[in-house]
Write an enzyme that holds these catalytic residues in place. Structure first.
Site, PDB file in Angstrom:
ATOM      1  N   ARG A 180      46.024  43.633  17.305  1.00  0.00           N
ATOM      2  CA  ARG A 180      45.601  44.748  18.157  1.00  0.00           C
ATOM      3  C   ARG A 180      44.150  45.113  17.878  1.00  0.00           C
ATOM      4  O   ARG A 180      43.255  44.804  18.648  1.00  0.00           O
ATOM      5  CB  ARG A 180      46.537  45.948  17.935  1.00  0.00           C
ATOM      6  CG  ARG A 180      46.437  47.031  19.016  1.00  0.00           C
ATOM      7  CD  ARG A 180      45.324  48.035  18.790  1.00  0.00           C
ATOM      8  NE  ARG A 180      45.451  48.764  17.543  1.00  0.00           N
ATOM      9  CZ  ARG A 180      44.502  49.577  17.079  1.00  0.00           C
ATOM     10  NH1 ARG A 180      43.376  49.766  17.764  1.00  0.00           N
ATOM     11  NH2 ARG A 180      44.646  50.185  15.912  1.00  0.00           N
ATOM     12  N   ASP A 181      43.891  45.737  16.751  1.00  0.00           N
ATOM     13  CA  ASP A 181      42.533  46.152  16.411  1.00  0.00           C
ATOM     14  C   ASP A 181      41.609  44.946  16.247  1.00  0.00           C
ATOM     15  O   ASP A 181      40.420  45.010  16.566  1.00  0.00           O
ATOM     16  CB  ASP A 181      42.584  46.973  15.119  1.00  0.00           C
ATOM     17  CG  ASP A 181      41.278  47.684  14.813  1.00  0.00           C
ATOM     18  OD1 ASP A 181      40.522  47.966  15.751  1.00  0.00           O
ATOM     19  OD2 ASP A 181      41.024  47.960  13.629  1.00  0.00           O
ATOM     20  N   HIS A 220      42.257  52.493   5.884  1.00  0.00           N
ATOM     21  CA  HIS A 220      41.806  51.493   6.848  1.00  0.00           C
ATOM     22  C   HIS A 220      40.298  51.348   6.668  1.00  0.00           C
ATOM     23  O   HIS A 220      39.522  52.191   7.133  1.00  0.00           O
ATOM     24  CB  HIS A 220      42.147  51.975   8.265  1.00  0.00           C
ATOM     25  CG  HIS A 220      41.812  51.004   9.347  1.00  0.00           C
ATOM     26  ND1 HIS A 220      42.763  50.495  10.207  1.00  0.00           N
ATOM     27  CD2 HIS A 220      40.637  50.449   9.717  1.00  0.00           C
ATOM     28  CE1 HIS A 220      42.182  49.676  11.070  1.00  0.00           C
ATOM     29  NE2 HIS A 220      40.884  49.643  10.796  1.00  0.00           N
ATOM     30  N   HIS A 227      36.587  49.187   6.830  1.00  0.00           N
ATOM     31  CA  HIS A 227      35.761  48.127   7.409  1.00  0.00           C
ATOM     32  C   HIS A 227      34.769  47.658   6.346  1.00  0.00           C
ATOM     33  O   HIS A 227      34.421  48.408   5.434  1.00  0.00           O
ATOM     34  CB  HIS A 227      35.030  48.635   8.650  1.00  0.00           C
ATOM     35  CG  HIS A 227      35.924  48.792   9.841  1.00  0.00           C
ATOM     36  ND1 HIS A 227      35.672  48.193  11.048  1.00  0.00           N
ATOM     37  CD2 HIS A 227      37.089  49.475  10.006  1.00  0.00           C
ATOM     38  CE1 HIS A 227      36.627  48.498  11.910  1.00  0.00           C
ATOM     39  NE2 HIS A 227      37.497  49.283  11.292  1.00  0.00           N
ATOM     40  N   CYS A 266      34.970  47.912  16.505  1.00  0.00           N
ATOM     41  CA  CYS A 266      35.362  49.081  17.279  1.00  0.00           C
ATOM     42  C   CYS A 266      34.523  49.084  18.540  1.00  0.00           C
ATOM     43  O   CYS A 266      33.292  49.136  18.455  1.00  0.00           O
ATOM     44  CB  CYS A 266      35.153  50.371  16.489  1.00  0.00           C
ATOM     45  SG  CYS A 266      35.558  51.850  17.455  1.00  0.00           S
ATOM     46  N   ASN A 301      37.124  44.375  10.197  1.00  0.00           N
ATOM     47  CA  ASN A 301      38.074  45.008   9.289  1.00  0.00           C
ATOM     48  C   ASN A 301      38.150  44.242   7.970  1.00  0.00           C
ATOM     49  O   ASN A 301      37.739  43.078   7.877  1.00  0.00           O
ATOM     50  CB  ASN A 301      39.468  44.995   9.923  1.00  0.00           C
ATOM     51  CG  ASN A 301      39.599  45.917  11.104  1.00  0.00           C
ATOM     52  OD1 ASN A 301      39.536  47.128  10.951  1.00  0.00           O
ATOM     53  ND2 ASN A 301      39.787  45.354  12.284  1.00  0.00           N
TER      54      ASN A 301
END
Length: 317
Positions: free
Chosen positions: A26-27, A223, A225, A256, A265
């Site tokens: 997804r991300d 989460h 990065h 993003c 990520n």
């Protein structure tokens, strides 16, 4: 790895087990400009599950106008329906932006959803087209309805450590928004370093503030990065503070679409390599995971940014 490396050295200050919340499908893919075929996405999720990951965020039910890469959510979900039966305990959460997104997710039998909030006003305006508090008001009925239907909700909170337009974000501001998500019924809160500017001391400061405010650490996730190469150091700091859930993306995919300074990520392979060396259980087969990321890198037409993937499969993997 055939030589038994990395050598595990157990640190008693760390949790015995960490749950990796895999966000690559997804991300990781949402920022790709070239559309990835739905059959490739389905195979990606299946391979991630086969590698031992038990939380794989599958897709997002946002409007296709905003994230075209994930416009095929309705087509993807039926292709994943059999995976939990083959991999007991597998969770396939999906992101929902509002009640309409929740309706679509429930219609496709999603059994776990997530909402995505912002700790800063500017990012809320750019990402959600409303103020941070207005966004919280929008999420409340989503969380309440999902919870009433027996569907757990995860709350993402972005820009927890810095904002590309506003700069430093006050810790108390982050805590206020994070507590609002927990209080409305989110089962888990993921604290996002959206542009990768956190450092370990800042991580400790924020987590201490949450626990002092009464937020149970077992409901917190992180989460990170890797913009400045700090993601693993920040993760280790979070684990020492009691966090046991870490978001990561296979092969280091992602960024993003609304924060152009955000790079990839934390790579799941890099995380698992470190945790293996610390004697922390994840249940993930690192060789299978690296092979999966190499496979996806070939579909995307570029090498994986994960250092562990390159070390195991070669620099062009």
């Amino acid at each position: 790895m055939d030589l038994g490396l990395p050598q595990p050295v157990r640190d008693p200050a760390l949790p015995a087990r960490v749950r990796v919340h895999e966000v690559g499908a997804r991300d990781g893919l949402q920022n790709e400009s070239a559309l990835v075929p739905v059959e490739v996405k389905a195979e990606f999720v299946a391979r991630l599950a086969a590698a031992g990951l038990r939380t794989v965020e599958a897709t997002s039910f946002v409007h296709p106008k905003w994230v075209p890469q994930l416009a095929d959510a309705e087509e993807l979900m039926p292709r994943l329906a059999g995976l939990p039966g083959r991999h007991p305990g597998l969770r396939l959460p999906v992101l929902v932006p509002n009640e309409r997104g929740l309706d679509r997710a429930l219609a496709h039998h999603a059994n776990e959803v997530a909402v995505f909030a912002s700790a800063t006003e500017t990012f809320a305006r750019r990402n959600l087209n409303r103020s941070a508090d207005e966004a919280m008001a929008m999420f409340r009925p989503v969380v309440e309805r999902a919870t009433a239907a027996g569907v757990p909700v995860r709350g993402y909170l972005s820009m927890c450590f810095g904002d590309p337009w506003e700069g430093p974000v006050p810790v108390e501001q982050v805590v206020r928004h994070g507590l609002a998500l927990l209080e409305m019924g989110c089962a888990e809160l993921s604290l996002g370093d959206t542009i990768g500017v956190a450092t370990p001391g800042h991580v400790n400061l924020l987590l201490d503030a949450f626990t002092r405010s009464g937020a149970p650490v077992e409901r917190l996730a992180v989460h990170f990065h890797d913009t400045y190469g700090q993601a693993l150091a920040n993760t280790l700091a979070a684990l020492r503070s009691g966090v046991t859930v870490v978001d990561a993306s296979a092969g280091g995919l992602g960024g993003c679409p609304y924060a152009k300074s955000a790079t990839g990520n934390l790579a799941t392979e890099d995380l698992v390599w470190m945790l293996n060396g610390l004697g922390v259980e994840t249940g993930v087969d690192l060789a299978a995971l690296a092979a999966t990321s190499g496979w996806m890198a070939r579909h995307l037409g570029r090498p994986s940014p994960s250092r562990t993937v390159r070390a195991l499969l070669g620099p062009t993997a």
